[in-house]
Design a protein around this motif. Structure first.
Motif, mmCIF file in Angstrom:
data_model
loop_
_atom_site.group_PDB
_atom_site.id
_atom_site.type_symbol
_atom_site.label_atom_id
_atom_site.label_comp_id
_atom_site.label_asym_id
_atom_site.label_seq_id
_atom_site.Cartn_x
_atom_site.Cartn_y
_atom_site.Cartn_z
ATOM 1 N N THR A 22 0.907 -1.222 0.019
ATOM 2 C CA THR A 22 0.085 -0.124 -0.006
ATOM 3 C C THR A 22 0.766 1.268 -0.030
ATOM 4 O OG1 THR A 22 -0.084 -0.061 2.510
ATOM 5 C CG2 THR A 22 -2.012 -1.107 1.188
ATOM 6 N N ASP A 25 6.314 2.478 -2.963
ATOM 7 C CA ASP A 25 7.483 1.595 -3.717
ATOM 8 C C ASP A 25 6.381 0.388 -4.124
ATOM 9 O OD1 ASP A 25 9.141 3.568 -3.616
ATOM 10 O OD2 ASP A 25 10.765 2.129 -2.597
ATOM 11 N N LEU A 43 1.061 -8.049 1.290
ATOM 12 C CA LEU A 43 0.690 -7.996 2.575
ATOM 13 C C LEU A 43 -0.020 -6.572 2.907
ATOM 14 C CD1 LEU A 43 0.963 -9.557 5.367
ATOM 15 C CD2 LEU A 43 2.922 -7.680 5.766
ATOM 16 N N ASP A 68 0.666 -8.549 9.595
ATOM 17 C CA ASP A 68 1.515 -7.496 10.045
ATOM 18 C C ASP A 68 2.835 -7.674 10.183
ATOM 19 O OD1 ASP A 68 -0.046 -4.563 11.810
ATOM 20 O OD2 ASP A 68 2.450 -5.402 11.951
ATOM 21 N N THR A 70 4.737 -6.939 12.503
ATOM 22 C CA THR A 70 5.079 -6.930 14.054
ATOM 23 C C THR A 70 4.303 -8.545 14.474
ATOM 24 O OG1 THR A 70 2.984 -6.024 14.749
ATOM 25 C CG2 THR A 70 4.941 -4.661 14.582
ATOM 26 N N LEU A 90 9.212 -4.383 1.858
ATOM 27 C CA LEU A 90 9.050 -3.034 1.618
ATOM 28 C C LEU A 90 8.410 -2.429 2.875
ATOM 29 C CD1 LEU A 90 8.202 -2.377 -2.108
ATOM 30 C CD2 LEU A 90 10.323 -2.961 -0.838
ATOM 31 N N ALA A 91 7.751 -3.153 3.437
ATOM 32 C CA ALA A 91 6.965 -2.490 4.684
ATOM 33 C C ALA A 91 7.927 -2.024 5.840
ATOM 34 C CB ALA A 91 6.095 -3.699 5.460
ATOM 35 N N GLN A 93 8.033 1.327 9.291
ATOM 36 C CA GLN A 93 7.391 2.900 9.601
ATOM 37 C C GLN A 93 8.792 3.422 9.011
ATOM 38 O OE1 GLN A 93 6.964 5.901 10.371
ATOM 39 N NE2 GLN A 93 8.598 5.596 11.859
ATOM 40 N N ALA A 133 14.525 -3.563 2.030
ATOM 41 C CA ALA A 133 14.565 -2.162 1.519
ATOM 42 C C ALA A 133 15.485 -1.275 2.539
ATOM 43 C CB ALA A 133 13.122 -1.745 1.680
ATOM 44 N N SER A 134 16.720 -1.431 2.234
ATOM 45 C CA SER A 134 17.730 -0.655 3.124
ATOM 46 C C SER A 134 17.722 0.874 2.500
ATOM 47 C CB SER A 134 19.117 -1.124 3.119
ATOM 48 O OG SER A 134 19.023 -2.555 3.750
ATOM 49 N N TYR A 159 14.861 5.407 12.998
ATOM 50 C CA TYR A 159 14.496 4.613 11.871
ATOM 51 C C TYR A 159 15.994 4.117 11.340
ATOM 52 C CZ TYR A 159 13.782 4.533 6.813
ATOM 53 O OH TYR A 159 13.606 3.919 5.498
ATOM 54 N N LEU A 186 18.881 2.247 -1.057
ATOM 55 C CA LEU A 186 18.173 3.314 -1.757
ATOM 56 C C LEU A 186 18.250 4.553 -1.278
ATOM 57 C CD1 LEU A 186 17.327 0.642 -3.424
ATOM 58 C CD2 LEU A 186 15.059 1.668 -3.693
ATOM 59 N N HIS A 189 13.652 8.572 -2.986
ATOM 60 C CA HIS A 189 13.135 8.477 -4.225
ATOM 61 C C HIS A 189 11.702 8.753 -4.202
ATOM 62 C CE1 HIS A 189 13.367 4.276 -2.618
ATOM 63 N NE2 HIS A 189 12.168 4.358 -2.923
ATOM 64 N N GLU A 190 11.057 9.782 -5.061
ATOM 65 C CA GLU A 190 9.875 10.185 -5.085
ATOM 66 C C GLU A 190 8.799 10.139 -6.022
ATOM 67 O OE1 GLU A 190 9.988 11.985 -2.090
ATOM 68 O OE2 GLU A 190 12.113 11.100 -1.890
HETATM 69 P P1 NAP Z 1 5.620 3.961 2.485
HETATM 70 O O1 NAP Z 1 5.114 4.590 1.421
HETATM 71 O O2 NAP Z 1 6.115 4.694 3.664
HETATM 72 O O3 NAP Z 1 5.084 2.697 2.751
HETATM 73 C C1 NAP Z 1 5.404 1.880 3.782
HETATM 74 C C2 NAP Z 1 4.655 0.538 3.735
HETATM 75 O O4 NAP Z 1 4.762 -0.206 4.750
HETATM 76 C C3 NAP Z 1 3.026 0.902 3.614
HETATM 77 O O5 NAP Z 1 2.532 0.050 2.837
HETATM 78 C C4 NAP Z 1 2.570 0.576 5.166
HETATM 79 O O6 NAP Z 1 1.222 0.016 5.314
HETATM 80 C C5 NAP Z 1 3.695 -0.673 5.473
HETATM 81 N N1 NAP Z 1 3.536 -0.810 6.933
HETATM 82 C C6 NAP Z 1 3.934 -0.079 7.942
HETATM 83 N N2 NAP Z 1 4.001 -0.686 8.800
HETATM 84 C C7 NAP Z 1 3.618 -1.912 8.736
HETATM 85 C C8 NAP Z 1 3.471 -3.049 9.376
HETATM 86 N N3 NAP Z 1 3.718 -3.207 11.002
HETATM 87 N N4 NAP Z 1 3.148 -4.150 9.218
HETATM 88 C C9 NAP Z 1 2.858 -4.355 7.668
HETATM 89 N N5 NAP Z 1 2.855 -3.152 7.136
HETATM 90 C C10 NAP Z 1 3.488 -2.182 7.553
HETATM 91 O O7 NAP Z 1 7.553 3.518 2.168
HETATM 92 P P2 NAP Z 1 8.087 3.618 0.819
HETATM 93 O O8 NAP Z 1 8.670 5.177 0.406
HETATM 94 O O9 NAP Z 1 7.202 3.008 -0.374
HETATM 95 O O10 NAP Z 1 9.245 2.882 0.969
HETATM 96 C C11 NAP Z 1 9.375 1.639 0.873
HETATM 97 C C12 NAP Z 1 10.612 0.847 1.664
HETATM 98 O O11 NAP Z 1 11.784 1.405 1.321
HETATM 99 C C13 NAP Z 1 10.392 1.282 3.118
HETATM 100 O O12 NAP Z 1 10.865 0.259 4.068
HETATM 101 C C14 NAP Z 1 11.313 2.539 3.272
HETATM 102 O O13 NAP Z 1 11.614 2.735 4.758
HETATM 103 C C15 NAP Z 1 12.533 2.149 2.347
HETATM 104 N N6 NAP Z 1 13.006 3.265 1.741
HETATM 105 C C16 NAP Z 1 12.289 4.304 1.175
HETATM 106 C C17 NAP Z 1 13.001 5.213 0.391
HETATM 107 C C18 NAP Z 1 12.222 6.361 -0.142
HETATM 108 O O14 NAP Z 1 13.036 7.560 -0.545
HETATM 109 N N7 NAP Z 1 11.043 6.104 -0.409
HETATM 110 C C19 NAP Z 1 14.503 5.267 0.567
HETATM 111 C C20 NAP Z 1 15.309 4.161 1.107
HETATM 112 C C21 NAP Z 1 14.375 3.080 1.643
HETATM 113 P P3 NAP Z 1 0.197 1.253 5.404
HETATM 114 O O15 NAP Z 1 -0.450 1.496 4.365
HETATM 115 O O16 NAP Z 1 -0.914 0.333 6.442
HETATM 116 O O17 NAP Z 1 0.590 2.177 6.517
#
Ligand code: NAP
Ligand code: F7E
Length: 336
Positions: A22, A25, A43, A68, A70, A90-91, A93, A133-134, A159, A186, A189-190
């Motif tokens: 959701t 990414d 998931l 979840d 957790t 990818l999940a 906080q 997803a580091s 974090y 990574l 990225h936006e």
């Molecule tokens: P995001 O939009 O914040 O998405 C996070 C996802 O994790 C959401 O689907 C969320 O679900 C889910 N989630 C949170 N807590 C959870 C739990 N306890 N159990 C199951 N699912 C849970 O993140 P993103 O930007 O797509 O990034 C994807 C991954 O790459 C993350 O791990 C992030 O830390 C990592 N990352 C991101 C970037 C970046 O710039 N975007 C860069 C490096 C690494 P809900 O919809 O229910 O909240």
């Protein structure tokens, strides 16, 4: 492997399981894998929102499994039943500022959640290929410029600390149990699907709404920090490429350019026909207890070994996001 259809036997589609489907990414990765013919499982944790509201045009095209990070029982049950070929964790906080308010919860999801995934795979589906997803946040107080796979970590937030734990857990399972487990490090990225409380989307949404008279100002924190910002749909391809290699390794994915939040504001407001300085105010509420002042990545290993490269420039990225938010603001303002 083949399966029967009314039209005869078809090659068995590969199965991918994505946690965080959701999120930004998760959406682009699922779309990318569906295009490649994968059977995609996602998931989804409990929420008051309906599934189609959360996954948009993925609805009906992916299998949704509730659980979840957790809760190890829910994860294990899904992995054991689905037997995925590829698993993308990818999940998380993923909000850095929130992690200072929710350090334990962040570690549980973002750090221990990865260990729960690895252990469930080891016990029930050890042949699956695993992507973790580091994040560039692991470099934090950077020890080298630019940052590469060998740069030592110095995380600056709960974090970042949790991501370092998950990074090493992934390597530990690779070395200890011979599992195919990779870290994609990574950089930011936006996209138009970026969460609205991350700085880029907060800016593009505000610029669009101010331009249409739906909002009058934007309140931000530190404008001097520098980030290496890329375009999310290009980054999910790198995740997939990592799992197609002969050996599991870790890779930095970045553009190799860095820009300040101020530069992002200038371009975004200009695209919306505005002067950012007339609309942006600073509030210490958005400053962090410890900041990552500068990141810039060196993705030469990924370019060499994966054949990956970024294509969208920084101004193009800002414009894509502003244009999408202008469209949303027009709908909100009911302007045809
Ligand atoms: P995001 O939009 O914040 O998405 C996070 C996802 O994790 C959401 O689907 C969320 O679900 C889910 N989630 C949170 N807590 C959870 C739990 N306890 N159990 C199951 N699912 C849970 O993140 P993103 O930007 O797509 O990034 C994807 C991954 O790459 C993350 O791990 C992030 O830390 C990592 N990352 C991101 C970037 C970046 O710039 N975007 C860069 C490096 C690494 P809900 O919809 O229910 O909240
Ligand atoms: O902040 C500054 C803030 O929250 C960027 C996550 O995807 O990328 C992301 O983490 C910078 C910070 O992203 C506001 O102080 C100023 O220096 O958009 P952000 P982030 O912290 O870089 C990494 C790679 C991840 O792994 C994370 O999951 O912008 N900033 N004013 C602000 N930031 C926010 N959020 N809000 C402001 O008002």
């Amino acid at each position: 492997m083949h399966y029967s259809t009314p039209f005869g036997k078809r090659p068995m589609a590969k199965k991918a399981f994505i946690t965080g489907i959701t999120g930004q990414d998760g959406y682009y990765l699922a779309d990318f894998l569906l295009d490649k013919g994968y059977d995609v499982y996602g998931l989804v944790r409990s929420s008051s929102l309906e599934i189609p509201q959360r996954i948009g045009k993925l609805a009906g095209r992916v299998h949704i499994d509730h659980g979840d990070l957790t809760d190890s029982l829910s994860i294990r049950e899904i992995i054991e039943r689905v037997q995925p070929d590829e698993i993308y964790n990818l999940a998380a906080q993923s909000h850095v500022q929130w992690s200072f308010k929710l350090p334990e919860n962040t570690f549980d999801t973002t750090g221990s959640g990865c260990i729960r995934m690895l252990e469930a795979i080891r016990q029930t589906c050890p042949q699956a290929r695993f992507y973790q997803a580091s994040s560039s946040e692991m470099f934090g107080l950077v020890q080298e410029v630019p940052q590469r796979e060998t740069t030592p970590f110095h995380p600056r937030s709960p974090y970042g600390v949790a991501k370092v734990a998950a990074f090493w857990a992934t390597i530990n399972y690779r070395e200890g149990y011979n599992m195919f487990a990779c870290n994609g490090i990574l950089f930011n990225h936006e996209s138009p699907r970026r969460g609205e409380d991350f700085v880029t989307r907060k800016i593009t949404k505000a610029a669009a709404r101010i331009a249409l008279g739906l909002q009058d100002k934007l309140i931000l924190g530190n404008l001097d920090v520098k980030r290496d910002w890329g375009y999310a749909p290009e980054y999910v391809r790198a995740m997939w490429l990592m799992l197609q290699q002969e050996t599991p390794e870790d890779y930095v994915i970045a553009t190799g350019e860095t820009h300040t939040v101020r530069e992002f504001c200038e371009i975004a407001f200009r695209r919306a026909g505005l002067d950012w300085e007339k609309h942006v105010e600073i509030d210490p509420r958005f400053f962090r207890p410890a900041e990552v002042n500068l990141v810039i990545g060196d993705a030469s290993k990924a370019m060499r070994q994966l054949g990956w490269e970024h294509k969208t420039s920084f101004p193009q990225l800002v414009e894509i996001m502003v244009d999408a938010d202008l469209e949303a603001a027009r709908q909100e303002a009911k302007i045809p």
